[in-house]
Motif scaffolding. Structure first.
Motif, PDB file in Angstrom:
ATOM      1  N   UNK A  92      -2.417 -10.817  -7.862  1.00  0.00           N
ATOM      2  CA  UNK A  92      -2.629  -9.594  -7.096  1.00  0.00           C
ATOM      3  C   UNK A  92      -1.804  -9.616  -5.814  1.00  0.00           C
ATOM      4  N   UNK A  93      -1.941 -10.693  -5.036  1.00  0.00           N
ATOM      5  CA  UNK A  93      -1.235 -10.783  -3.756  1.00  0.00           C
ATOM      6  C   UNK A  93       0.273 -10.778  -3.946  1.00  0.00           C
TER       7      UNK A  93
ATOM      8  N   UNK B  53      -3.673  -5.431   4.902  1.00  0.00           N
ATOM      9  CA  UNK B  53      -4.713  -6.302   5.447  1.00  0.00           C
ATOM     10  C   UNK B  53      -5.221  -7.180   4.316  1.00  0.00           C
ATOM     11  N   UNK B  54      -4.832  -8.447   4.344  1.00  0.00           N
ATOM     12  CA  UNK B  54      -5.154  -9.383   3.277  1.00  0.00           C
ATOM     13  C   UNK B  54      -6.440 -10.128   3.619  1.00  0.00           C
TER      14      UNK B  54
ATOM     15  N   UNK C   7      -8.034  -6.774  -0.437  1.00  0.00           N
ATOM     16  CA  UNK C   7      -7.200  -6.354   0.682  1.00  0.00           C
ATOM     17  C   UNK C   7      -7.363  -4.870   0.944  1.00  0.00           C
ATOM     18  N   UNK C   8      -6.800  -4.438   2.057  1.00  0.00           N
ATOM     19  CA  UNK C   8      -6.861  -3.026   2.428  1.00  0.00           C
ATOM     20  C   UNK C   8      -5.456  -2.565   2.801  1.00  0.00           C
TER      21      UNK C   8
ATOM     22  N   UNK D 109      -6.991   2.280   1.703  1.00  0.00           N
ATOM     23  CA  UNK D 109      -7.382   1.983   0.334  1.00  0.00           C
ATOM     24  C   UNK D 109      -7.992   0.586   0.349  1.00  0.00           C
ATOM     25  N   UNK D 110      -9.279   0.502   0.057  1.00  0.00           N
ATOM     26  CA  UNK D 110      -9.993  -0.778  -0.011  1.00  0.00           C
ATOM     27  C   UNK D 110      -9.841  -1.286  -1.441  1.00  0.00           C
ATOM     28  N   UNK D 111      -8.986  -2.287  -1.634  1.00  0.00           N
ATOM     29  CA  UNK D 111      -8.549  -2.644  -2.981  1.00  0.00           C
ATOM     30  C   UNK D 111      -9.224  -3.885  -3.546  1.00  0.00           C
ATOM     31  N   UNK D 112      -9.601  -3.733  -4.798  1.00  0.00           N
ATOM     32  CA  UNK D 112     -10.016  -4.872  -5.609  1.00  0.00           C
ATOM     33  C   UNK D 112      -9.028  -4.950  -6.764  1.00  0.00           C
ATOM     34  N   UNK D 113      -8.702  -6.144  -7.136  1.00  0.00           N
ATOM     35  CA  UNK D 113      -7.684  -6.350  -8.174  1.00  0.00           C
ATOM     36  C   UNK D 113      -8.194  -5.977  -9.562  1.00  0.00           C
ATOM     37  N   UNK D 114      -7.241  -5.731 -10.443  1.00  0.00           N
ATOM     38  CA  UNK D 114      -7.553  -5.413 -11.838  1.00  0.00           C
ATOM     39  C   UNK D 114      -8.347  -6.551 -12.464  1.00  0.00           C
TER      40      UNK D 114
END
Length: 120
Positions: free
Chosen positions: A15-16, A42-43, A65-66, A2-7
């Motif tokens: 987020x972290x 993965x940060x 992060x992923x 999951x390649x994540x971008x924060x809200x």
């Protein structure tokens, strides 16, 4: 993966903190029910270098992060997800992503690792 971008409106620090302290332990608690063998966060790090690479290549902004989850096989993953307990655990994790992940800008995919070079 999951390649994540924060809200939107969420700081990187928020987020972290949520990802590490809430979602990570939640995933670890459900790992056996889901048959997960390994879970890695993965940060994104070294923001200055990442920004320079982004600018030089003309690419979109880096992900925050992923999430990488590992199973023994796609069959093992599907077997665990098809149980009532596994399905419930997966739903809980999916719903928790809503608290910190921008779904519309966070691709998810199934991949297979190919070890091209390993100096170990």
């Amino acid at each position: 993966m999951v390649c994540m971008r924060r809200q939107p409106g969420m700081s990187r620090e928020q987020f972290l903190k949520y990802w590490r302290n809430v979602h990570g332990p939640m995933a670890a608690e459900r790992a056996k029910l889901l048959g997960i063998r390994r879970y890695v966060q993965n940060v994104t790090a070294h923001e200055e270098i990442s920004q320079a690479l982004t600018a030089a290549r003309g690419t979109p902004q880096p992900y925050d992060g992923i999430d990488a989850l590992y199973w023994d096989s796609i069959g093992a993953m599907l077997d665990h997800l098809s149980t009532p307990e596994g399905g419930r655990a997966a739903s809980e994790l999916f719903l928790d992503h809503i608290n910190f992940v921008d779904y519309s800008d966070s691709p998810i995919f199934i991949g297979e690792e190919i070890d091209v070079y390993n100096a170990a």
